[in-house]
Enzyme design. Structure first.
Site, PDB file in Angstrom:
ATOM      1  N   THR A   1      -8.141   6.210   9.199  1.00  0.00           N
ATOM      2  CA  THR A   1      -7.792   4.930   8.592  1.00  0.00           C
ATOM      3  C   THR A   1      -8.938   3.969   8.834  1.00  0.00           C
ATOM      4  O   THR A   1      -9.834   4.257   9.631  1.00  0.00           O
ATOM      5  CB  THR A   1      -6.474   4.376   9.176  1.00  0.00           C
ATOM      6  OG1 THR A   1      -6.098   3.199   8.448  1.00  0.00           O
ATOM      7  CG2 THR A   1      -6.611   4.055  10.647  1.00  0.00           C
TER       8      THR A   1
ATOM      9  N   ARG B   1      -9.146   8.688  -0.875  1.00  0.00           N
ATOM     10  CA  ARG B   1     -10.259   9.177  -0.050  1.00  0.00           C
ATOM     11  C   ARG B   1     -10.809  10.460  -0.658  1.00  0.00           C
ATOM     12  O   ARG B   1     -10.122  11.131  -1.443  1.00  0.00           O
ATOM     13  CB  ARG B   1      -9.795   9.399   1.387  1.00  0.00           C
ATOM     14  CG  ARG B   1      -9.418   8.089   2.068  1.00  0.00           C
ATOM     15  CD  ARG B   1      -8.979   8.311   3.515  1.00  0.00           C
ATOM     16  NE  ARG B   1      -8.576   7.050   4.129  1.00  0.00           N
ATOM     17  CZ  ARG B   1      -9.398   6.189   4.712  1.00  0.00           C
ATOM     18  NH1 ARG B   1     -10.691   6.463   4.751  1.00  0.00           N
ATOM     19  NH2 ARG B   1      -8.954   5.070   5.255  1.00  0.00           N
TER      20      ARG B   1
ATOM     21  N   GLU C   1      -8.804   0.250  -2.912  1.00  0.00           N
ATOM     22  CA  GLU C   1      -9.692   0.163  -1.762  1.00  0.00           C
ATOM     23  C   GLU C   1     -10.534   1.429  -1.668  1.00  0.00           C
ATOM     24  O   GLU C   1     -10.109   2.494  -2.109  1.00  0.00           O
ATOM     25  CB  GLU C   1      -8.889   0.036  -0.457  1.00  0.00           C
ATOM     26  CG  GLU C   1      -7.981  -1.151  -0.377  1.00  0.00           C
ATOM     27  CD  GLU C   1      -7.195  -1.162   0.918  1.00  0.00           C
ATOM     28  OE1 GLU C   1      -6.670  -2.244   1.267  1.00  0.00           O
ATOM     29  OE2 GLU C   1      -7.094  -0.102   1.589  1.00  0.00           O
TER      30      GLU C   1
ATOM     31  N   GLY D   1       0.932  -1.329   4.314  1.00  0.00           N
ATOM     32  CA  GLY D   1       1.415  -0.016   3.937  1.00  0.00           C
ATOM     33  C   GLY D   1       2.201   0.677   5.028  1.00  0.00           C
ATOM     34  O   GLY D   1       3.422   0.801   4.964  1.00  0.00           O
ATOM     35  N   HIS D   2       1.515   1.103   6.080  1.00  0.00           N
ATOM     36  CA  HIS D   2       2.125   1.979   7.082  1.00  0.00           C
ATOM     37  C   HIS D   2       3.397   1.381   7.674  1.00  0.00           C
ATOM     38  O   HIS D   2       4.459   2.016   7.664  1.00  0.00           O
ATOM     39  CB  HIS D   2       1.110   2.283   8.190  1.00  0.00           C
ATOM     40  CG  HIS D   2       1.628   3.215   9.233  1.00  0.00           C
ATOM     41  ND1 HIS D   2       1.681   4.576   9.040  1.00  0.00           N
ATOM     42  CD2 HIS D   2       2.145   2.981  10.472  1.00  0.00           C
ATOM     43  CE1 HIS D   2       2.195   5.145  10.113  1.00  0.00           C
ATOM     44  NE2 HIS D   2       2.495   4.204  10.991  1.00  0.00           N
TER      45      HIS D   2
ATOM     46  N   ARG E   1       4.710  18.595   0.557  1.00  0.00           N
ATOM     47  CA  ARG E   1       5.452  19.692  -0.064  1.00  0.00           C
ATOM     48  C   ARG E   1       4.801  20.209  -1.348  1.00  0.00           C
ATOM     49  O   ARG E   1       5.255  21.195  -1.910  1.00  0.00           O
ATOM     50  CB  ARG E   1       6.888  19.247  -0.365  1.00  0.00           C
ATOM     51  CG  ARG E   1       7.748  19.046   0.870  1.00  0.00           C
ATOM     52  CD  ARG E   1       8.002  20.339   1.624  1.00  0.00           C
ATOM     53  NE  ARG E   1       8.815  21.255   0.870  1.00  0.00           N
ATOM     54  CZ  ARG E   1      10.143  21.330   0.962  1.00  0.00           C
ATOM     55  NH1 ARG E   1      10.786  20.524   1.784  1.00  0.00           N
ATOM     56  NH2 ARG E   1      10.818  22.206   0.247  1.00  0.00           N
TER      57      ARG E   1
ATOM     58  N   ASN F   1       0.854  -1.184   0.000  1.00  0.00           N
ATOM     59  CA  ASN F   1       0.000   0.000   0.000  1.00  0.00           C
ATOM     60  C   ASN F   1       0.892   1.236   0.000  1.00  0.00           C
ATOM     61  O   ASN F   1       1.702   1.420   0.918  1.00  0.00           O
ATOM     62  CB  ASN F   1      -0.905  -0.019   1.236  1.00  0.00           C
ATOM     63  CG  ASN F   1      -1.923   1.105   1.237  1.00  0.00           C
ATOM     64  OD1 ASN F   1      -1.593   2.251   0.924  1.00  0.00           O
ATOM     65  ND2 ASN F   1      -3.152   0.801   1.618  1.00  0.00           N
TER      66      ASN F   1
ATOM     67  N   HIS G   1      -4.132  -4.615   7.871  1.00  0.00           N
ATOM     68  CA  HIS G   1      -4.228  -3.565   8.874  1.00  0.00           C
ATOM     69  C   HIS G   1      -3.324  -3.894  10.069  1.00  0.00           C
ATOM     70  O   HIS G   1      -3.537  -4.857  10.788  1.00  0.00           O
ATOM     71  CB  HIS G   1      -5.664  -3.327   9.374  1.00  0.00           C
ATOM     72  CG  HIS G   1      -5.858  -1.909   9.858  1.00  0.00           C
ATOM     73  ND1 HIS G   1      -6.234  -0.901   9.020  1.00  0.00           N
ATOM     74  CD2 HIS G   1      -5.678  -1.341  11.067  1.00  0.00           C
ATOM     75  CE1 HIS G   1      -6.307   0.242   9.699  1.00  0.00           C
ATOM     76  NE2 HIS G   1      -5.961  -0.006  10.939  1.00  0.00           N
TER      77      HIS G   1
ATOM     78  N   HIS H   1      -5.669   3.564  -1.625  1.00  0.00           N
ATOM     79  CA  HIS H   1      -6.972   3.829  -1.019  1.00  0.00           C
ATOM     80  C   HIS H   1      -7.240   5.330  -1.132  1.00  0.00           C
ATOM     81  O   HIS H   1      -6.966   6.092  -0.205  1.00  0.00           O
ATOM     82  CB  HIS H   1      -6.981   3.389   0.447  1.00  0.00           C
ATOM     83  CG  HIS H   1      -8.311   3.517   1.113  1.00  0.00           C
ATOM     84  ND1 HIS H   1      -8.685   2.755   2.193  1.00  0.00           N
ATOM     85  CD2 HIS H   1      -9.382   4.319   0.863  1.00  0.00           C
ATOM     86  CE1 HIS H   1      -9.906   3.085   2.579  1.00  0.00           C
ATOM     87  NE2 HIS H   1     -10.344   4.040   1.779  1.00  0.00           N
TER      88      HIS H   1
END
Length: 238
Positions: free
Chosen positions: A100, A45, A70, A213-214, A18, A7, A190, A43
């Protein structure tokens, strides 16, 4: 073999800080594939605070592994899937202001809504996955929506892992076996990381895909992106 989908939302977050194009989201996706990622997940948003809808369009032209988009199935999301035709569309029940994803679908309450959405997404050629809590009551009703897969919401597993990993994984093993019996493909995502991923894979060897991802991007700050992707791949080779 469980596929690793990376992700790249956090890459877009850094870029947006930036206002220019550094880091380049498309280039990072290409590099992630070159380094061993077997899928790219985004994902977008509604406020476009990280991945932008244009990013999804740009990525669709170059991603050669499985592209997974997603999101909550509002009109803009559905139009995006129709245009991009990704390999997979993953449905999450997030409200627009969610930081999230923090819960799976209630597939009982939203049964008819999901049936219509799943049918439309499949008509665009996408495989459909529904983000879901590890509660057995939601799995049979997930099956009747027509979805191809479910994605296990693994934050509760990650939270409890360091206290009692066997207790943490137990409900996931139970619903994974139920999903398999129902003929549903199985994804997970997750808060999965280098500490808890291997045990989840050992406990549920037939996982089709994990989306990370994170934690992966955070680890890449220390280990480098290529090395980090290989480290995560090794956690899945059990």
């Amino acid at each position: 073999m469980t596929k690793l989908s990376v992700n790249i939302n956090k890459i877009a977050t850094l870029r947006n800080a930036r206002g220019a194009n550094n880091p380049n989201v498309v280039q990072v996706a290409l590099d992630a594939e070159r380094f061993g990622a077997e899928g790219i997940t985004v994902h977008p948003r509604p406020d476009e605070r990280h991945i932008r809808y244009q990013d999804a369009l740009d990525l669709s032209k170059v991603v050669t592994t499985e592209f997974n988009i997603e999101g909550y199935p509002d009109q803009r999301f559905m139009e995006l899937i129709k245009t991009v035709k990704p390999a997979q569309a993953t449905l999450v029940p997030d409200p627009p202001n969610a930081i999230t994803s923090n819960s799976g679908w209630d597939t009982i309450t939203h049964q008819e809504f999901l049936k219509d959405i799943v049918a439309e997404l499949k008509s665009y050629g996408a495989r459909v996955s529904i983000f879901i809590n590890p509660e057995a009551k939601f799995f049979e009703s997930a099956k009747t929506t027509g979805t191809d897969r479910v994605e296990l919401y693994t934050e509760p597993y990650a939270v409890q892992f360091h206290k009692d990993k066997h207790a943490a994984v137990k409900p996931y093993v139970e619903v994974a076996n139920l999903a398999s019996a129902l003929g549903l493909g199985l994804n997970a995502g997750h808060d999965l990381d280098l500490h808890n991923l291997k045990f989840l894979k050992e406990s549920i060897p037939f996982l089709d895909e994990v989306s990370i991802g994170h934690a992966l991007i955070c680890d890449a700050l220390y280990y480098g992106l290529e090395n980090t992707i290989q480290m995560y791949r090794r956690q899945l080779e059990v």
